[in-house]
Design a protein around this motif. Sequence first.
Motif, PDB file in Angstrom:
ATOM      1  N   ALA A 271      -0.923   4.397  -5.587  1.00 59.35           N
ATOM      2  CA  ALA A 271      -1.090   2.995  -5.996  1.00 59.35           C
ATOM      3  C   ALA A 271       0.048   2.535  -6.899  1.00 59.35           C
ATOM      4  O   ALA A 271      -0.173   2.048  -8.004  1.00 59.35           O
ATOM      5  CB  ALA A 271      -2.434   2.795  -6.697  1.00 59.35           C
ATOM      6  N   PRO A 272       1.317   2.655  -6.455  1.00 57.83           N
ATOM      7  CA  PRO A 272       2.436   2.273  -7.306  1.00 57.83           C
ATOM      8  C   PRO A 272       2.567   0.777  -7.512  1.00 57.83           C
ATOM      9  O   PRO A 272       3.056   0.334  -8.548  1.00 57.83           O
ATOM     10  CB  PRO A 272       3.653   2.822  -6.562  1.00 57.83           C
ATOM     11  N   THR A 273       2.143  -0.019  -6.526  1.00 59.65           N
ATOM     12  CA  THR A 273       2.261  -1.474  -6.641  1.00 59.65           C
ATOM     13  C   THR A 273       1.066  -2.024  -7.410  1.00 59.65           C
ATOM     14  O   THR A 273      -0.076  -1.897  -6.970  1.00 59.65           O
ATOM     15  CB  THR A 273       2.322  -2.126  -5.251  1.00 59.65           C
TER      16      THR A 273
ATOM     17  N   ASP B 265       0.815  -1.223   0.000  1.00 60.24           N
ATOM     18  CA  ASP B 265       0.000   0.000   0.000  1.00 60.24           C
ATOM     19  C   ASP B 265       0.846   1.270   0.000  1.00 60.24           C
ATOM     20  O   ASP B 265       0.320   2.367  -0.190  1.00 60.24           O
ATOM     21  CB  ASP B 265      -0.911   0.037   1.229  1.00 60.24           C
ATOM     22  N   ARG B 266       2.131   1.124   0.203  1.00 65.38           N
ATOM     23  CA  ARG B 266       2.988   2.295   0.402  1.00 65.38           C
ATOM     24  C   ARG B 266       3.060   3.161  -0.852  1.00 65.38           C
ATOM     25  O   ARG B 266       3.266   2.666  -1.956  1.00 65.38           O
ATOM     26  CB  ARG B 266       4.395   1.839   0.803  1.00 65.38           C
ATOM     27  N   MET B 267       2.887   4.457  -0.693  1.00 68.59           N
ATOM     28  CA  MET B 267       3.035   5.407  -1.794  1.00 68.59           C
ATOM     29  C   MET B 267       4.517   5.690  -2.018  1.00 68.59           C
ATOM     30  O   MET B 267       5.278   5.846  -1.067  1.00 68.59           O
ATOM     31  CB  MET B 267       2.298   6.700  -1.480  1.00 68.59           C
ATOM     32  N   ILE B 268       4.916   5.754  -3.291  1.00 68.45           N
ATOM     33  CA  ILE B 268       6.314   6.069  -3.616  1.00 68.45           C
ATOM     34  C   ILE B 268       6.327   7.382  -4.395  1.00 68.45           C
ATOM     35  O   ILE B 268       6.439   8.453  -3.825  1.00 68.45           O
ATOM     36  CB  ILE B 268       6.978   4.910  -4.388  1.00 68.45           C
ATOM     37  N   HIS B 269       6.196   7.316  -5.715  1.00 69.40           N
ATOM     38  CA  HIS B 269       6.145   8.544  -6.512  1.00 69.40           C
ATOM     39  C   HIS B 269       4.711   8.880  -6.911  1.00 69.40           C
ATOM     40  O   HIS B 269       4.311  10.034  -6.905  1.00 69.40           O
ATOM     41  CB  HIS B 269       7.023   8.415  -7.756  1.00 69.40           C
TER      42      HIS B 269
END
Length: 572
Positions: A254-256, A247-251
């Motif tokens: 919903a990156p995953t 679930d972690r946001m990166i750039h």
Amino acid sequence: MKTLIILISTVVLVNSCRNNPKEWGGPVLVHPRDQLTVEQLLGDSSLAFIDMSYFAEPDWSVPASTGFSGTILLEDTRINFFKQKAYYPGENLFPKLQLDFITHQGVLIPLRKDRIITRFQSDSYWDVVVGAGKVWHEPEDGEWNRASFPLTLTDRWVGQARNCVAAFVFKPDTISNICLQCSQETADIDDMQLGDINGMLPAGFEPKRYVDSAQIVERHKSSVAGRIPVHPLSEIDEDNMIARHFDRMIHSNAPTSLGAVFMNNKLYLHPPSTRHGLYPYPDEMRHGLYSVTKSLAGALALMYLEERYEEDVFGALITDYVPALATHAGWQGVTFSHTLNMVTGTAGGEDAERLYSTLIVAETAEEAIRNIAGLGDAPEPPGRKFNYASTNLFVLSYAMQKFVEKKEGRNVNYWDLVHDHVLVPIGAEHFTVLHTLEKDEESAMPVLAYGALPTIDEAVKIALLFANYGKHGEKQILHENRVKEVFGQTPWKGYSTDNDYRGTGYRHAFWSKEIKTKTRQGNIMVTFMLGFGENYIVFLSDNTVIFRFLDEHDLDIDELIRDVVTLKSPVP
């Protein structure tokens, strides 16, 4: 320059894609529906982006009043592609193509589930892969029934996957326009390829009855029955210890694209997120895994050939099977194994400019090999120094094709053998990889360096074939000892990467590194497949496998591995 591109992408994407399920503020499907209405689908105006729940069959639906059987006819149609740079030619064009479907018990079954090559009839940038969808009826729609189906757009050069859903309404002899929305992808963030796509596609329809419809239905039912059962990740991850990583946001939000864990002979799937809610057809979702292809397809093919011919195919010389390299000083003494293990002693390199000009833009196999033959030598002899280069895997693909032709004749394609004798038996018959762009499609050759587009079911089945040392049921499909070498279970320990940032060891296209765990096990050595964007397939003990499909450069997977190990073996 890469850092600058990522920073620019971060600002643009976070501002334009506020669509993580936890942040996406758009409404979800309500009764009666207020989006994708019959009136909207019969109109020709593009719609705003909406929650993916509008493309799914709702709880209040009833069975469709009629089946759907026939050909959908689509022309080249301009679509909206919200990206951060100029379009490549045809990138904002949905391709001209024909899609054949039948229905059975509410399932919309495509007659063709493999990659549809469109370049011969379309100016579009995209090829298409279609999955099984649904048909249903909503009482407010009057005489119209509804349908939706998953669809993947993929390019012909590197194998990105754009996860789309298409929806339309239909009567026995006519259909509406088709509304397309693509809210998730595995694509190249460095090339500013992340972004949403939507459009309204004018569609024609030719009703048809197919003489082999019963066989098509049976094949589909058999394929679905053979899928690995899927359970919610929450069944084993009640505290969201694993889910938080997916679930972690990166750039962007919903990156995953997909996160899953295979454990205790069950597949636990985290609900696949898009920037507009949950993807409604997770079983049919395809993922562009880039260099995971080297192991998922390259190692798979070579280990199958060694088992098939019962000889040391790994030790065969490249120069015996690739005429353009026969007199190249740098390729003397290079074996099939050296290419798979990135220790050819040649100048390949992985910098974007060289990879693009040598392999990506080469259309035919012969052109690619000529380009590779123009690369220089390296100081080290074969088998000494690790030098990661995607060009090596295409050389291997070319060499395997010529090896098989020498064994079985010019009309035999090595990937057809892999398909028929590896993929079909394990139930991954629709697994697709990128091929060269030949005039004659029958002679197209797998690139093997990148371009795999698996569903999660296909990825799990291939991973388990490796985890079971190449054995499926009672049959040995891949060479057992070579697979054991992958996992460091023989005297051969592979090659050091000289502390490459991706991993410390490399064995037959699989990376390895040591991970410190939170359990009494202490440090463990893990083996994994890794692709651009940081797509991972990680192998732990007891046939536990982690799947994380991502396109936003998160190499920090150690904590996820530690948490899965803890979940398997909690500290007392």
